[in-house]
Enzyme design. Sequence first.
Site, PDB file in Angstrom:
ATOM      1  N   GLU A 178      62.554 -12.582   6.180  1.00 58.15           N
ATOM      2  CA  GLU A 178      61.913 -11.953   7.339  1.00 58.15           C
ATOM      3  C   GLU A 178      62.728 -12.143   8.614  1.00 58.15           C
ATOM      4  OE1 GLU A 178      57.909 -13.256   8.216  1.00 58.15           O
ATOM      5  OE2 GLU A 178      57.692 -11.847   9.861  1.00 58.15           O
ATOM      6  N   LYS A 220      61.371  -8.398   4.679  1.00 60.43           N
ATOM      7  CA  LYS A 220      60.214  -8.181   5.571  1.00 60.43           C
ATOM      8  C   LYS A 220      60.723  -7.938   6.983  1.00 60.43           C
ATOM      9  CE  LYS A 220      55.960 -10.321   7.266  1.00 60.43           C
ATOM     10  NZ  LYS A 220      54.804 -11.161   6.980  1.00 60.43           N
TER      11      LYS A 220
HETATM   12  C1  5MM Z   1      50.716 -14.763  10.073  1.00 61.87           C
HETATM   13  O1  5MM Z   1      51.669 -15.215  11.048  1.00 61.87           O
HETATM   14  C2  5MM Z   1      52.910 -15.694  10.524  1.00 61.87           C
HETATM   15  C3  5MM Z   1      53.225 -17.087  10.993  1.00 61.87           C
HETATM   16  O2  5MM Z   1      53.248 -17.177  12.373  1.00 61.87           O
HETATM   17  P1  5MM Z   1      53.535 -18.612  13.096  1.00 61.87           P
HETATM   18  O3  5MM Z   1      54.396 -19.451  12.205  1.00 61.87           O
HETATM   19  O4  5MM Z   1      54.198 -18.186  14.374  1.00 61.87           O
HETATM   20  O5  5MM Z   1      52.217 -19.261  13.340  1.00 61.87           O
HETATM   21  C4  5MM Z   1      54.004 -14.691  10.878  1.00 61.87           C
HETATM   22  O6  5MM Z   1      55.256 -15.108  10.395  1.00 61.87           O
HETATM   23  C5  5MM Z   1      53.689 -13.386  10.242  1.00 61.87           C
HETATM   24  O7  5MM Z   1      53.814 -13.512   8.846  1.00 61.87           O
HETATM   25  C6  5MM Z   1      54.611 -12.274  10.708  1.00 61.87           C
HETATM   26  O8  5MM Z   1      54.869 -12.366  12.093  1.00 61.87           O
HETATM   27  C7  5MM Z   1      53.934 -10.946  10.421  1.00 61.87           C
HETATM   28  O9  5MM Z   1      52.676 -10.961  11.054  1.00 61.87           O
HETATM   29  P2  5MM Z   1      52.248  -9.712  11.950  1.00 61.87           P
HETATM   30  O10 5MM Z   1      50.975 -10.142  12.615  1.00 61.87           O
HETATM   31  O11 5MM Z   1      53.395  -9.491  12.902  1.00 61.87           O
HETATM   32  O12 5MM Z   1      52.072  -8.576  10.949  1.00 61.87           O
END
Ligand code: 5MM
Length: 331
Positions: A178, A220
């Site tokens: 990602e 991703k």
């Molecule tokens: C669910 O949030 C994931 C972890 O975030 P933190 O480590 O910052 O708490 C994050 O990696 C998430 O998987 C991705 O950003 C994709 O989430 P979104 O909300 O952007 O679809």
Amino acid sequence: MTISTATDLHAVAEQMTSGGRGLLAADESIPTMSQRLEAAGVTASDIARRDYRQLLLTAPGLAATVSGIILCDETFGQSLTDGRRFPEAAHELGVLPGIKVDTGTVACPGVDGALLTQGLDGLDERLESYAARGAAFAKWRAVLSVETLVPQVAEGNAAALAAYAAACQRHGIVPVVEPEVLAAGSHDLVDSARATRMILEAVFAELDRAGVDLSGIVLKPNLVTPGLDSQQVSPRTIATVTYDVLRATVPAAVTGIAFLSGGHPTHRVTAALAELNRIEDAPWHLTFSFGRALVNDALATWEGSPAHVTAAQRALLANCREAAGAAGCGC
Ligand code: 5MM
């Protein structure tokens, strides 16, 4: 150590991204999840975080649209109220369990405001333990911004992503790779395309150097969009520009691409995903790995009340159906 063949990794990547099903990103770190619970009026605690993730995973029929759920370390080790561990329950519900293995970001030396994702220390031992406890896939997120993405930042984050991906594959775990160019800000579509292209070029150069089997990863990325504070463009334009960047950077050997939602509203990202899936002859499966775009409505509905669990699950399932429909699911 679990030993898996390249075919196993490819089969799992295929299962994660084909048929219109996608991933539910429920791996918020403890501080992020606690902050989101408190913002929704729920007092944050390990039990509240467990109850919320249980609500998501046990939404009836989730597996019709969701192939895998990304968990953080805390949830991975927790049990549902019926006593089953999360990874065990996920397998039983037909949803592959995944685990976030990066440990967050630090400042990137020499580049003001840029970040480097950490987590390689002890990664082999952690992967061995997660594999033994049922993890089918893992996730590592590089956090990049249009303003600070220079070659040094791209190369540092790409090298770490590649080392992580190679380690996952050694343990029979599919790496979700990602590299997120954040949507926050007021940049335009051209800036987003330039930054996304730069990081994807660096990532695939490093994956190649590390000998990673591309048929056994899931990419991703962000959709290529203007910043959240800028004038938005049509879903068709997002899809066209995103596809052009991906075609220029992502080898056809990659099995599946599962987009993050980046803080965009659910309808915007599902409409763009639907347009992407209208493009003929894409060499990869194109699906979703959304967090907020799937769960925001459920979290707002739940309010921490057992009486609202069913309504919250309905809200989650409606968004999952919308995303899966955009990815070509006949569900
Ligand atoms: C669910 O949030 C994931 C972890 O975030 P933190 O480590 O910052 O708490 C994050 O990696 C998430 O998987 C991705 O950003 C994709 O989430 P979104 O909300 O952007 O679809």
